[in-house]
Design an enzyme around this catalytic site. Structure first.
Site, short mmCIF file in Angstrom:
data_model
loop_
_atom_site.label_atom_id
_atom_site.label_comp_id
_atom_site.label_asym_id
_atom_site.label_seq_id
_atom_site.Cartn_x
_atom_site.Cartn_y
_atom_site.Cartn_z
N ASP A 1 -4.50 0.46 -2.92
CA ASP A 1 -4.46 1.51 -1.90
C ASP A 1 -3.40 2.57 -2.20
OD1 ASP A 1 -6.61 0.46 -0.59
OD2 ASP A 1 -5.59 0.16 1.32
N ASP B 1 0.83 -1.20 0.00
CA ASP B 1 0.00 0.00 0.00
C ASP B 1 0.87 1.26 0.00
OD1 ASP B 1 -1.30 -2.32 0.88
OD2 ASP B 1 -2.84 -1.17 1.93
N HIS C 1 -9.50 1.21 -0.62
CA HIS C 1 -9.58 2.67 -0.66
C HIS C 1 -9.90 3.19 -2.06
CE1 HIS C 1 -8.44 3.81 3.48
NE2 HIS C 1 -7.94 2.57 3.48
#
Length: 396
Positions: free
Chosen positions: A104, A68, A140
Protein backbone atom coordinates in the site's frame (compact mmCIF):
# COMPACT_ATOMS: atom_id res chain seq x y z
CA UNK A 1 37.26 1.11 -31.49
CA UNK A 2 35.31 3.63 -33.51
CA UNK A 3 32.90 0.91 -34.67
CA UNK A 4 32.30 -0.17 -31.05
CA UNK A 5 31.51 3.39 -30.02
CA UNK A 6 29.09 3.79 -32.90
CA UNK A 7 27.47 0.45 -32.13
CA UNK A 8 26.94 1.38 -28.49
CA UNK A 9 25.64 4.89 -29.12
CA UNK A 10 21.94 3.87 -29.42
CA UNK A 11 22.13 1.98 -26.12
CA UNK A 12 23.90 4.87 -24.42
CA UNK A 13 21.25 7.25 -25.75
CA UNK A 14 18.46 5.01 -24.48
CA UNK A 15 20.03 4.82 -21.02
CA UNK A 16 20.54 8.58 -20.96
CA UNK A 17 16.93 9.24 -21.94
CA UNK A 18 15.60 6.85 -19.29
CA UNK A 19 17.76 8.47 -16.62
CA UNK A 20 16.65 11.91 -17.80
CA UNK A 21 12.98 10.89 -17.48
CA UNK A 22 13.58 9.40 -14.02
CA UNK A 23 15.16 12.59 -12.75
CA UNK A 24 12.39 14.74 -14.26
CA UNK A 25 9.71 12.64 -12.55
CA UNK A 26 11.24 11.48 -9.29
CA UNK A 27 14.11 13.91 -8.80
CA UNK A 28 16.54 10.97 -8.57
CA UNK A 29 19.13 9.43 -10.87
CA UNK A 30 18.39 5.73 -11.28
CA UNK A 31 20.53 4.38 -14.14
CA UNK A 32 18.89 1.57 -16.10
CA UNK A 33 20.99 -1.54 -16.49
CA UNK A 34 18.98 -4.57 -17.61
CA UNK A 35 17.04 -4.17 -20.86
CA UNK A 36 18.62 -1.34 -22.88
CA UNK A 37 15.43 -0.81 -24.86
CA UNK A 38 12.63 -1.80 -22.45
CA UNK A 39 9.87 -0.19 -24.49
CA UNK A 40 10.49 -2.07 -27.71
CA UNK A 41 8.84 -5.37 -26.76
CA UNK A 42 6.84 -7.04 -24.05
CA UNK A 43 8.57 -7.76 -20.76
CA UNK A 44 7.56 -11.35 -21.32
CA UNK A 45 10.52 -11.66 -23.68
CA UNK A 46 12.94 -11.25 -20.76
CA UNK A 47 11.10 -13.27 -18.11
CA UNK A 48 12.64 -16.73 -18.64
CA UNK A 49 16.00 -15.47 -17.38
CA UNK A 50 14.45 -13.65 -14.39
CA UNK A 51 15.29 -15.16 -10.99
CA UNK A 52 12.55 -16.59 -8.82
CA UNK A 53 11.11 -14.27 -6.22
CA UNK A 54 12.43 -15.11 -2.78
CA UNK A 55 9.55 -16.34 -0.62
CA UNK A 56 11.50 -17.67 2.38
CA UNK A 57 14.54 -15.93 3.85
CA UNK A 58 16.65 -16.71 6.92
CA UNK A 59 16.34 -14.44 9.93
CA UNK A 60 18.67 -11.44 9.69
CA UNK A 61 20.37 -9.88 12.70
CA UNK A 62 18.00 -6.92 12.42
CA UNK A 63 14.61 -6.88 10.72
CA UNK A 64 12.41 -3.78 10.36
CA UNK A 65 8.76 -3.93 9.29
CA UNK A 66 7.13 -0.79 7.89
CA UNK A 67 3.37 -0.42 7.42
CA UNK A 68 1.21 1.23 4.78
CA UNK A 69 2.65 4.45 3.30
CA UNK A 70 -0.19 5.64 1.02
CA UNK A 71 1.40 8.38 -1.03
CA UNK A 72 3.00 10.35 1.82
CA UNK A 73 6.74 10.71 1.19
CA UNK A 74 7.41 12.83 4.27
CA UNK A 75 5.84 10.31 6.65
CA UNK A 76 7.60 7.49 4.81
CA UNK A 77 10.97 9.09 5.47
CA UNK A 78 10.05 9.75 9.11
CA UNK A 79 9.25 6.06 9.57
CA UNK A 80 12.59 5.02 8.05
CA UNK A 81 14.49 7.50 10.21
CA UNK A 82 12.87 6.06 13.35
CA UNK A 83 14.83 2.90 12.74
CA UNK A 84 18.01 4.70 11.69
CA UNK A 85 17.64 3.41 8.14
CA UNK A 86 18.29 6.74 6.40
CA UNK A 87 20.45 9.72 7.36
CA UNK A 88 19.73 13.45 7.22
CA UNK A 89 20.48 13.43 3.50
CA UNK A 90 18.02 10.58 2.86
CA UNK A 91 20.79 8.09 2.09
CA UNK A 92 20.79 4.51 3.33
CA UNK A 93 22.23 4.27 6.85
CA UNK A 94 20.82 0.91 7.91
CA UNK A 95 23.93 -1.18 7.34
CA UNK A 96 23.05 -4.87 6.95
CA UNK A 97 19.46 -4.53 8.19
CA UNK A 98 16.57 -6.12 6.30
CA UNK A 99 13.47 -3.97 5.76
CA UNK A 100 10.04 -5.23 4.74
CA UNK A 101 7.49 -2.67 3.57
CA UNK A 102 4.12 -4.40 3.83
CA UNK A 103 2.47 -2.81 0.76
CA UNK A 104 0.00 0.00 0.00
CA UNK A 105 2.38 2.63 -1.29
CA UNK A 106 -0.30 3.68 -3.78
CA UNK A 107 -3.48 5.77 -3.33
CA UNK A 108 -4.66 8.37 -0.79
CA UNK A 109 -1.72 10.74 -1.43
CA UNK A 110 0.16 12.65 -4.08
CA UNK A 111 3.68 11.22 -3.62
CA UNK A 112 3.09 7.71 -4.94
CA UNK A 113 5.72 7.78 -7.69
CA UNK A 114 8.15 9.69 -5.52
CA UNK A 115 7.95 6.93 -2.89
CA UNK A 116 8.42 4.21 -5.52
CA UNK A 117 11.50 5.96 -6.87
CA UNK A 118 12.83 6.64 -3.36
CA UNK A 119 12.46 3.02 -2.27
CA UNK A 120 14.18 1.87 -5.47
CA UNK A 121 17.08 4.20 -4.74
CA UNK A 122 17.34 2.87 -1.19
CA UNK A 123 17.27 -0.73 -2.42
CA UNK A 124 20.38 -0.06 -4.49
CA UNK A 125 22.14 1.77 -1.68
CA UNK A 126 21.25 -0.91 0.89
CA UNK A 127 22.55 -3.68 -1.34
CA UNK A 128 25.98 -2.03 -1.46
CA UNK A 129 26.10 -2.12 2.35
CA UNK A 130 24.85 -5.67 2.68
CA UNK A 131 21.33 -4.56 3.56
CA UNK A 132 18.04 -5.52 1.95
CA UNK A 133 14.78 -3.69 1.28
CA UNK A 134 11.79 -5.83 0.34
CA UNK A 135 8.60 -4.24 -0.93
CA UNK A 136 5.29 -6.08 -1.00
CA UNK A 137 2.00 -5.83 -2.83
CA UNK A 138 -1.02 -4.56 -0.93
CA UNK A 139 -4.64 -4.38 -2.01
CA UNK A 140 -4.09 -0.88 -3.39
CA UNK A 141 -1.31 -2.04 -5.71
CA UNK A 142 -3.65 -4.77 -6.95
CA UNK A 143 -6.52 -2.31 -7.42
CA UNK A 144 -4.42 0.08 -9.45
CA UNK A 145 -3.01 -2.59 -11.75
CA UNK A 146 -6.63 -3.63 -12.40
CA UNK A 147 -7.62 -0.01 -13.11
CA UNK A 148 -9.63 0.48 -9.92
CA UNK A 149 -8.91 4.10 -8.96
CA UNK A 150 -11.51 4.64 -6.23
CA UNK A 151 -8.94 5.90 -3.73
CA UNK A 152 -6.81 8.00 -6.06
CA UNK A 153 -6.40 11.68 -5.22
CA UNK A 154 -6.25 14.54 -7.71
CA UNK A 155 -2.63 15.07 -6.68
CA UNK A 156 -1.96 11.42 -7.45
CA UNK A 157 -3.54 11.73 -10.87
CA UNK A 158 -1.47 14.81 -11.58
CA UNK A 159 1.74 13.03 -10.57
CA UNK A 160 1.08 10.31 -13.14
CA UNK A 161 0.14 12.87 -15.78
CA UNK A 162 3.54 14.51 -15.30
CA UNK A 163 5.18 11.09 -15.56
CA UNK A 164 3.36 10.34 -18.83
CA UNK A 165 4.36 13.69 -20.33
CA UNK A 166 8.06 13.07 -19.63
CA UNK A 167 7.82 9.42 -20.63
CA UNK A 168 6.30 10.41 -23.98
CA UNK A 169 9.08 12.96 -24.50
CA UNK A 170 11.62 10.24 -23.79
CA UNK A 171 9.98 7.88 -26.29
CA UNK A 172 9.98 10.66 -28.91
CA UNK A 173 13.71 11.16 -28.36
CA UNK A 174 14.36 7.42 -28.75
CA UNK A 175 12.31 7.36 -31.96
CA UNK A 176 14.82 9.74 -33.53
CA UNK A 177 17.61 7.17 -33.15
CA UNK A 178 17.88 4.72 -36.07
CA UNK A 179 19.66 2.17 -33.92
CA UNK A 180 16.70 1.68 -31.56
CA UNK A 181 13.43 -0.07 -32.24
CA UNK A 182 10.40 2.17 -32.14
CA UNK A 183 9.14 2.36 -28.54
CA UNK A 184 5.74 0.91 -27.70
CA UNK A 185 2.88 3.34 -27.32
CA UNK A 186 1.98 3.10 -23.61
CA UNK A 187 -1.52 4.42 -24.39
CA UNK A 188 -2.35 1.73 -26.96
CA UNK A 189 -5.88 0.41 -26.48
CA UNK A 190 -6.82 2.82 -23.69
CA UNK A 191 -10.14 4.64 -24.26
CA UNK A 192 -10.25 8.42 -24.50
CA UNK A 193 -13.42 8.85 -22.42
CA UNK A 194 -14.67 7.33 -19.17
CA UNK A 195 -18.24 7.16 -17.89
CA UNK A 196 -18.82 9.03 -14.65
CA UNK A 197 -15.48 10.87 -14.85
CA UNK A 198 -15.07 14.61 -15.33
CA UNK A 199 -13.83 15.44 -18.79
CA UNK A 200 -10.86 17.38 -17.43
CA UNK A 201 -9.63 14.17 -15.77
CA UNK A 202 -9.76 11.98 -18.88
CA UNK A 203 -6.11 12.45 -19.79
CA UNK A 204 -4.86 11.90 -16.22
CA UNK A 205 -6.88 8.69 -15.97
CA UNK A 206 -5.39 7.48 -19.25
CA UNK A 207 -1.91 8.25 -17.95
CA UNK A 208 -2.45 6.26 -14.77
CA UNK A 209 -3.86 3.29 -16.68
CA UNK A 210 -0.92 3.39 -19.09
CA UNK A 211 1.58 3.39 -16.23
CA UNK A 212 0.03 0.77 -13.96
CA UNK A 213 -1.91 -1.72 -16.06
CA UNK A 214 -0.42 -5.20 -16.57
CA UNK A 215 2.81 -4.80 -18.58
CA UNK A 216 2.73 -1.04 -17.92
CA UNK A 217 6.08 0.75 -17.54
CA UNK A 218 5.58 1.63 -13.85
CA UNK A 219 3.89 -1.60 -12.78
CA UNK A 220 6.57 -3.75 -14.41
CA UNK A 221 9.45 -1.70 -13.10
CA UNK A 222 8.32 -1.09 -9.51
CA UNK A 223 5.60 -3.63 -8.66
CA UNK A 224 6.32 -6.85 -10.57
CA UNK A 225 9.23 -7.83 -8.30
CA UNK A 226 7.23 -7.19 -5.12
CA UNK A 227 6.49 -10.20 -2.98
CA UNK A 228 2.87 -10.87 -2.08
CA UNK A 229 3.70 -13.38 0.67
CA UNK A 230 7.01 -13.57 2.51
CA UNK A 231 8.53 -15.62 5.33
CA UNK A 232 11.58 -14.13 7.05
CA UNK A 233 12.92 -16.29 9.84
CA UNK A 234 9.94 -17.08 12.07
CA UNK A 235 7.76 -14.19 10.80
CA UNK A 236 5.19 -14.42 8.00
CA UNK A 237 4.54 -11.16 6.15
CA UNK A 238 1.37 -10.54 4.16
CA UNK A 239 -0.68 -7.41 3.60
CA UNK A 240 -4.09 -8.71 4.68
CA UNK A 241 -3.65 -12.24 5.98
CA UNK A 242 -3.36 -15.89 5.04
CA UNK A 243 -5.95 -18.65 5.27
CA UNK A 244 -5.25 -22.40 5.15
CA UNK A 245 -6.32 -22.53 1.50
CA UNK A 246 -3.64 -19.98 0.58
CA UNK A 247 -0.89 -22.01 2.23
CA UNK A 248 -2.18 -25.16 0.56
CA UNK A 249 -2.17 -23.38 -2.82
CA UNK A 250 1.50 -22.53 -2.32
CA UNK A 251 3.23 -19.34 -1.17
CA UNK A 252 5.89 -19.53 -3.89
CA UNK A 253 3.18 -20.16 -6.47
CA UNK A 254 1.28 -17.07 -5.34
CA UNK A 255 4.36 -14.86 -5.68
CA UNK A 256 5.23 -16.16 -9.14
CA UNK A 257 1.67 -15.89 -10.46
CA UNK A 258 1.22 -12.34 -9.19
CA UNK A 259 4.49 -11.35 -10.85
CA UNK A 260 3.35 -12.92 -14.11
CA UNK A 261 0.03 -11.10 -13.91
CA UNK A 262 1.66 -7.70 -13.35
CA UNK A 263 4.07 -8.44 -16.19
CA UNK A 264 1.11 -8.91 -18.53
CA UNK A 265 1.23 -12.70 -18.86
CA UNK A 266 -2.06 -13.63 -17.17
CA UNK A 267 -4.69 -11.29 -18.57
CA UNK A 268 -6.18 -8.09 -17.23
CA UNK A 269 -7.62 -9.24 -13.91
CA UNK A 270 -5.81 -10.46 -10.83
CA UNK A 271 -5.91 -14.07 -9.57
CA UNK A 272 -8.83 -15.03 -7.34
CA UNK A 273 -6.69 -15.13 -4.18
CA UNK A 274 -6.13 -11.36 -4.58
CA UNK A 275 -9.84 -10.54 -4.83
CA UNK A 276 -12.55 -10.38 -2.18
CA UNK A 277 -12.59 -10.06 1.59
CA UNK A 278 -10.99 -13.48 2.11
CA UNK A 279 -8.03 -12.77 -0.16
CA UNK A 280 -4.41 -12.38 0.94
CA UNK A 281 -4.48 -8.60 0.48
CA UNK A 282 -8.01 -7.88 1.78
CA UNK A 283 -8.39 -10.24 4.76
CA UNK A 284 -9.13 -8.70 8.18
CA UNK A 285 -9.78 -11.83 10.26
CA UNK A 286 -6.69 -11.21 12.39
CA UNK A 287 -6.68 -7.40 12.37
CA UNK A 288 -9.84 -6.39 14.21
CA UNK A 289 -9.04 -3.81 16.89
CA UNK A 290 -10.92 -5.84 19.48
CA UNK A 291 -8.81 -8.89 20.23
CA UNK A 292 -11.80 -11.11 20.97
CA UNK A 293 -13.05 -10.56 17.41
CA UNK A 294 -9.88 -11.99 15.85
CA UNK A 295 -10.04 -15.57 14.54
CA UNK A 296 -7.13 -16.89 16.58
CA UNK A 297 -7.87 -20.56 15.97
CA UNK A 298 -7.59 -20.12 12.20
CA UNK A 299 -4.39 -18.12 12.69
CA UNK A 300 -2.89 -20.89 14.81
CA UNK A 301 -3.77 -23.43 12.13
CA UNK A 302 -2.17 -21.34 9.38
CA UNK A 303 1.04 -20.78 11.31
CA UNK A 304 1.24 -24.48 12.14
CA UNK A 305 1.29 -25.30 8.43
CA UNK A 306 4.25 -22.98 7.72
CA UNK A 307 7.44 -24.55 9.12
CA UNK A 308 9.02 -22.47 11.87
CA UNK A 309 6.42 -19.67 11.76
CA UNK A 310 5.67 -17.98 15.09
CA UNK A 311 3.74 -14.90 13.99
CA UNK A 312 1.97 -13.22 11.11
CA UNK A 313 2.76 -9.55 10.45
CA UNK A 314 0.08 -7.60 8.56
CA UNK A 315 -0.86 -4.14 7.37
CA UNK A 316 -4.13 -3.11 5.68
CA UNK A 317 -6.24 -2.40 8.77
CA UNK A 318 -5.44 0.87 10.55
CA UNK A 319 -4.59 0.48 14.23
CA UNK A 320 -5.34 3.84 15.83
CA UNK A 321 -3.53 2.83 19.03
CA UNK A 322 -0.34 2.09 17.13
CA UNK A 323 1.40 -1.16 16.31
CA UNK A 324 -0.10 -3.93 18.43
CA UNK A 325 -0.69 -7.65 18.66
CA UNK A 326 -3.53 -10.11 19.14
CA UNK A 327 -3.84 -13.87 19.64
CA UNK A 328 -0.97 -13.97 22.11
CA UNK A 329 1.12 -11.74 19.86
CA UNK A 330 0.85 -14.28 17.03
CA UNK A 331 -0.89 -11.57 14.98
CA UNK A 332 1.11 -8.34 14.71
CA UNK A 333 -0.70 -5.40 13.09
CA UNK A 334 1.59 -2.62 11.81
CA UNK A 335 -0.62 -0.26 9.78
CA UNK A 336 -0.78 2.88 11.92
CA UNK A 337 -2.45 5.05 9.25
CA UNK A 338 0.58 7.34 9.15
CA UNK A 339 -0.28 8.94 5.80
CA UNK A 340 -1.99 12.29 5.89
CA UNK A 341 -4.42 10.71 3.45
CA UNK A 342 -5.44 8.25 6.19
CA UNK A 343 -5.54 9.36 9.84
CA UNK A 344 -2.19 11.19 9.89
CA UNK A 345 -1.00 8.76 12.56
CA UNK A 346 2.33 8.88 14.36
CA UNK A 347 4.97 6.95 12.38
CA UNK A 348 5.91 3.66 14.01
CA UNK A 349 7.90 0.65 12.84
CA UNK A 350 8.42 -2.84 14.20
CA UNK A 351 11.93 -4.07 14.97
CA UNK A 352 12.79 -7.75 15.30
CA UNK A 353 16.26 -8.68 16.45
CA UNK A 354 17.92 -11.97 15.62
CA UNK A 355 16.76 -13.55 18.89
CA UNK A 356 13.12 -12.77 18.01
CA UNK A 357 12.87 -9.87 20.43
CA UNK A 358 10.16 -7.50 19.16
CA UNK A 359 10.18 -3.76 19.78
CA UNK A 360 7.94 -0.95 18.55
CA UNK A 361 9.96 2.10 17.54
CA UNK A 362 7.88 5.24 17.91
CA UNK A 363 8.56 8.97 17.90
CA UNK A 364 6.27 9.64 20.87
CA UNK A 365 5.97 6.78 23.36
CA UNK A 366 4.42 8.97 26.08
CA UNK A 367 1.48 9.65 23.78
CA UNK A 368 1.37 6.00 22.80
CA UNK A 369 1.49 4.82 26.42
CA UNK A 370 -1.45 7.06 27.27
CA UNK A 371 -3.41 5.35 24.52
CA UNK A 372 -2.39 1.91 25.71
CA UNK A 373 -3.44 2.64 29.29
CA UNK A 374 -6.80 4.01 28.18
CA UNK A 375 -7.60 1.28 25.70
CA UNK A 376 -6.37 -1.77 27.58
CA UNK A 377 -9.50 -1.61 29.70
CA UNK A 378 -11.60 -1.99 26.56
CA UNK A 379 -10.12 -5.37 25.71
CA UNK A 380 -7.85 -4.31 22.87
CA UNK A 381 -5.23 -6.79 21.78
CA UNK A 382 -2.16 -4.73 22.61
CA UNK A 383 1.49 -5.62 22.80
CA UNK A 384 2.53 -5.70 26.43
CA UNK A 385 6.02 -4.48 27.41
CA UNK A 386 6.94 -8.00 28.59
CA UNK A 387 7.37 -10.40 26.98
CA UNK A 388 6.04 -8.79 23.80
CA UNK A 389 7.29 -5.78 21.86
CA UNK A 390 8.40 -2.77 23.87
CA UNK A 391 7.75 0.81 22.67
CA UNK A 392 11.06 2.64 22.37
CA UNK A 393 11.33 6.39 21.90
CA UNK A 394 13.42 7.53 18.95
CA UNK A 395 14.25 11.14 18.24
CA UNK A 396 13.77 12.09 14.59
Amino acid sequence: MEEEICRDLPLLLSSFVDTFVDFSVGGLFLPHSSNPNPNSSSVADTLPSSPHLATRLPAPDRLIAVGDLHGDLQKSKEALRLAGLIDASDRWAGGTATVVQIGDVLDRGGDELKILYFLEKLKREAEKSGGTIITMNGNHEVMNVEGDFRYVTEEGLDEFRVWADWYSIGNAMKSLCDGLEKPKDPFFGIPFKFLGVKEELYHSIRCRIAALRPDGPISVRFLSENQTVLVVGDSVFVHGGLLPKHVFYGLERINEEVRDWINGLRGRFSPDYLRGRHSVVWLRKFSHELAQNCDCSTLEHVLATIPGAKRMIMGHTIQETGINGACGNRAIRIDVGMSRGCINGLPEVLEINGNSELRVLTSNPSYRNELLAADRKEGLGLLLPEPGPRPVQVKV
